[in-house]
Design a protein around this motif. Sequence first.
Motif: not given
Length: 297
Positions: A19-20, A23, A27
């Motif tokens: 999930l990081v 993310f 971005c």
Amino acid sequence: MAKNEIEYEKSILFDIYTLVLVFILGCNFLLNFFFLEQPVYAIAFLGMGLFMLCTILWPDRIRFNKNLLMLLFIFLGLIIFYCDIISGKDVMNYLSYISLTVAIVFFFEYGKDRYIILLLVGIYITFFLINIITDYSLLSSFHQNLSPVKEWYIRVYKVMEITFCTFVGMYFIHRKEKMIIKYYVEKERLKDFISKTDKINFSDGLYELAMSKNSLFITYFKSQFPEYFEKILEACPNLISSELEICALLKLNLSTKEIALATNTTVRAVENKKFRIRRKFNLSSETDLNLYMINSF
């Protein structure tokens, strides 16, 4: 701490860092779409983010495949290499290698996968050096020639990305430390549990001791079955102390309700522990757990 619990914790960390990465890719999509005005690259980052998000739903045998993970990290390194080339040396896109290197630590285990880790880090260093040595002259036709303002946007984002990944890494290290502490605490508890070496001549009454919740039950049980715990731990070294107690009661052929009474817990709690024991021994649901404990150890 049981092996399955450790594997479950690793799976959770794997999901979190996936999930990081999603993310971070998201971005990059926002950065390229709204600030750099590069819709093609924005769509590419969005597609990669959605792909990474979908991997959470994949079976573990695919998600945890070392070769596939290695190819994924090589691909992500190539993406950074390409973005670093086209954006130019003043933008510092190469900082993303740091984020990617931090991620490697949580997807691979150094003890088992040190060669993969060293290979990936070596590839990233090679990519970085290629651009330094060539002075970013590769793929000159794809250079974006960004304005100073857009270069500033990217530099600010890169600093934020590195900061974010650093804090995520600190959280992961903290969580791993707690897992290690729990493991050693459980180890000590397990040693205390099976180190009662009082040899007492006792032939009957184990059932009565168990049902009366007598604290000497384990001591008396070990007198009658001196190698039982050792054999069980040899076959399944990841059992915790409370599960070993259940195994002892199963050896006496107690029912689930009787075990609940003997351990002062609920039937549901005993069923859950029996399920975990069955899973750790890789037993099918058709296998009679009582008979397995009686006949196998």
